[in-house]
Design an enzyme around this catalytic site. Structure first.
Site, PDB file in Angstrom:
ATOM      1  N   ASP A  88     -80.687 -43.149   6.084  1.00  0.00           N
ATOM      2  CA  ASP A  88     -80.880 -43.431   7.506  1.00  0.00           C
ATOM      3  C   ASP A  88     -81.730 -44.671   7.758  1.00  0.00           C
ATOM      4  OD1 ASP A  88     -79.650 -40.897   7.832  1.00  0.00           O
ATOM      5  OD2 ASP A  88     -81.600 -39.916   7.671  1.00  0.00           O
ATOM      6  N   GLU A 136     -73.853 -39.545  16.188  1.00  0.00           N
ATOM      7  CA  GLU A 136     -75.312 -39.495  16.029  1.00  0.00           C
ATOM      8  C   GLU A 136     -75.848 -40.864  15.653  1.00  0.00           C
ATOM      9  OE1 GLU A 136     -75.710 -36.265  13.173  1.00  0.00           O
ATOM     10  OE2 GLU A 136     -75.172 -37.545  11.494  1.00  0.00           O
TER      11      GLU A 136
END
Ligand code: NAG
Ligand code: NAG
Ligand code: NAG
Ligand code: NAG
Ligand code: NAG
Ligand code: NAG
Ligand code: NAG
Ligand code: NAG
Ligand code: NAG
Length: 561
Positions: free
Chosen positions: A34, A210
């Site tokens: 991420d 997301e």
């Protein structure tokens, strides 16, 4: 396919003639999912997720996108991050790093609980600092909304937006990109939560829009998101529109990042991207990816890593890596310099470097570099690796699939409850140890204990402790002395690990090789969000441990360096 082949051929030719230069991915050593990306002046920063590890959110810095240095962590104090009893793979999720008017903002989500009934939604927050190199970050400022992967966007007119991944309701769990305006001083909502995007995939519980990032580029707003879930269907897509909330025009080239169409590519799961404009007007992106060894997802023990790639623009849309899948070598850009280094620590300094991690927030310090000079002393407590708490366990990420970890331990156990050694560690349910302990039959002798854990058939009910599907094997090997230092090693290969020990000057013994699936295949219902680390630990196995465990060095050698 044709294009890739031609490129590879060119690469070989250039290599032969000594001309080739290529950026090398993954550009950060070890698991680093991420990634969020920021440039301020000529400083580039990348921050990644840490889950139940402490401290949280490593901050990597570079001036040239090639040499990256870990300069600190965003969450270093219990007042910012209190991971007591946090389940494995909960904890800190995807960060967003942003900068506005002299202040750095690190947006994050701390997931403190899972429930059996539904996934209780976490609250996101941000911390701030004016000095990212030397400063302490503030305590968290919480948002009002529920959701994860939050990120801030500072609009030209002074409005500040929070954008995140939320769900429609806890039962259907249809994910979407939500947004509101906030008061940046308090985090309080100024407008109601609005669903601004459903993603590009058919909407269901696994479409998972997301990881949103909003940008304003040349008077146009862009919304870059991740989709398809973080595994094999993972991708990045981008929309543009006249406001930070849309309405959105779909990029006809979506997905702009997706390696999953060709499962033979060595880099898979690509997605969760963030982009910056470089100081000289060149554009760059970062994203996560995973490298299954031998094409087998069971052999993905380094987890999700960070990849960097060039970004170009066509018709007002960003194009990632010239439209090619991102890979371990991207020819023609940046410098051909491996991020892998041989790491040796003789423990002759007073403090540990930033590359060491605890599991969960430690209650108090449990290690010392001054109690016995030249040694790292661990003072064990009642917890052991695998307990949903904070054992005296220090971890360093494994940086390469082929890598040898070695240390030497001086330890005189008083019973089989007193135990110290090394771990090949993923999380509570996935970890394997070789250690020194007392006689399991209560005698005076000293033993090497080897403990391996394999997840059995992936069936059975979801459980917070997951122990139902676990097969644990423990074997003991007698040592010749009660006092000689014992060297311990874990030899990582692409698909397995071998654990070994050597007492005093004796030859190495290698009692076990285990499949790396033991560190990368989660129990049924569990997650695989992190990656492998090497660790040293000491424990009293449920009791206080008064026996000091003194380690005299730490060597981590990616093979071939
Ligand atoms: C722009 O900056 C990047 C990153 O430092 C560098 O690789 C590239 O060569 C630079 N381009 C020019 C034209 O200077
Ligand atoms: C930027 O920060 C300075 C000093 O903190 C403050 O005086 C100023 O109002 C800020 N500007 C904006 C546009 O927020
Ligand atoms: C998202 O999907 C829901 C359900 O189909 C729909 O009601 C909503 O209008 C959509 N929102 C956006 C922003 O596309
Ligand atoms: C969601 O839809 C995709 C097709 O777009 C399908 O492959 C997937 O199985 C669906 N997931 C669920 C949970 O229904
Ligand atoms: C933004 O506009 C400038 C001026 O027209 C142009 O040079 C630049 O390439 C544009 N940037 C992007 C990302 O489109
Ligand atoms: C992948 O690796 C696992 C663990 O070693 C093994 O059980 C499985 O058979 C492998 N799959 C393939 C397709 O080779
Ligand atoms: C210690 O030895 C006893 C007796 O063999 C055994 O029951 C127990 O599980 C051992 N404990 C540990 C932590 O190895
Ligand atoms: C373990 O799983 C089996 C089914 O796979 C189930 O029958 C049993 O009750 C489970 N045991 C526990 C302790 O959850
Ligand atoms: C461990 O894996 C390596 C690389 O895949 C392989 O060469 C070696 O034979 C394996 N060792 C054992 C004992 O299986």
């Amino acid at each position: 396919m044709m294009k890739v082949t031609t490129l590879s051929l060119l690469a070989v030719l250039f290599n032969l003639s000594g001309y080739c230069y290529a950026l090398i991915n993954p550009f950060l050593p070890g698991w680093n999912p991420d990634p969020t990306f920021l440039r301020v002046g000529d400083d580039y920063f990348v921050v990644t997720s840490t889950f139940e590890y402490f401290p949280g959110h490593p901050i990597y810095h570079s001036k040239n996108l090639v040499d990256w240095k870990l300069i600190g962590h965003g969450l270093t104090r219990p007042s910012q991050l209190s991971l007591m009893g946090t389940p494995t793979d909960a904890g800190l999720w995807a960060p967003g790093l942003r900068y506005n008017n002299g202040t750095f903002y690190l947006v994050s989500t701390a997931r403190y609980a899972y429930t059996n009934e539904y996934r209780l939604f976490p609250r996101s927050f941000y911390v701030t600092t004016d000095d990212i190199f030397h400063g302490e970050w503030s305590d968290p400022v919480y948002f009002d909304s529920l959701g994860y992967d939050a990120d801030l966007f500072f609009d030209e007119n002074g409005d500040v937006y929070n954008t995140w991944c939320g769900i429609n309701n806890a039962m259907d769990k249809i994910y979407g990109i939500y947004q509101n305006k906030i008061d940046i001083a308090t985090g309080n909502s100024l407008t109601t939560d609005e669903l601004i995007f459903n993603g590009t995939l058919p909407l269901n519980s696994s479409s998972r829009p997301e990881g949103p990032h909003v940008y304003l580029i040349n008077s146009t707003y862009y919304l870059l998101i991740a989709e398809g879930g973080t595994d094999n269907n993972h991708r990045a897509t981008i929309q543009r529109g006249p406001s930070p909330s849309g309405p959105w025009e779909n990029n006809p080239m979506n997905p702009i990042l997706y390696n999953g169409a060709d499962k033979s590519l060595p880099v898979q799961r690509t997605g969760h991207a963030d982009i910056v404009e470089g100081a000289n007007g060149s554009w760059w992106g970062v994203a996560l990816g995973g490298r299954p060894q031998g094409g087998n997802d069971s052999h993905l023990q380094l987890g999700r890593e960070s990849f960097i790639f060039p970004v170009s623009w066509e018709d007002g849309w960003p194009v990632f890596n010239g439209g090619e899948p991102i890979s371990e070598h991207i020819e023609g850009v940046l410098e051909d310099k491996s991020p892998l280094v041989k790491y040796t620590n003789e423990f002759d300094s007073d403090s540990l470097d930033l590359t060491f991690y605890n599991v969960r927030t430690p209650y108090k310090p449990f290690h010392s570099l001054t109690a016995r000079p030249g040694h790292l002393r661990l003072n064990g407590n009642g917890y052991a690796p695998g307990d949903r708490d904070s054992a005296a366990l220090l971890l360093r990420k494994q940086t390469s699939y082929d890598e040898v970890f070695e240390t030497e331990l001086d330890f005189q156990p008083t019973s089989n409850l007193t135990e110290a050694g090394i771990s090949v560690y993923y999380g509570d349910q996935l970890h394997n140890e070789i250690a020194v302990c007392g006689d399991p039959n209560g005698g005076e002798g000293r033993f090497v204990k080897v403990k391996t854990i394999v997840q059995a058939e992936q069936e059975g009910p979801w459980s917070l402790t997951y122990t139902n599907n676990t097969i644990t094997t423990v074997e003991y090997y007698p040592l010749a002395t009660t006092s000689a230092p014992v060297k311990l090693t874990a030899v990582g290969a692409s698909t397995n690990y071998t654990l070994g020990y050597a007492e005093g000057d004796d030859a190495w013994m290698y009692p076990v090789t285990f499949d790396s699936a033991a560190i990368s295949v989660p129990p049924f219902g569990g997650f695989f969000f992190k990656g492998a680390a090497f660790g040293i630990y000491s424990t009293g196995n449920g009791r206080s441990n008064l026996v000091p465990a003194d380690f005299s060095y730490w060597k981590q050698t990616p093979t071939g360096i």
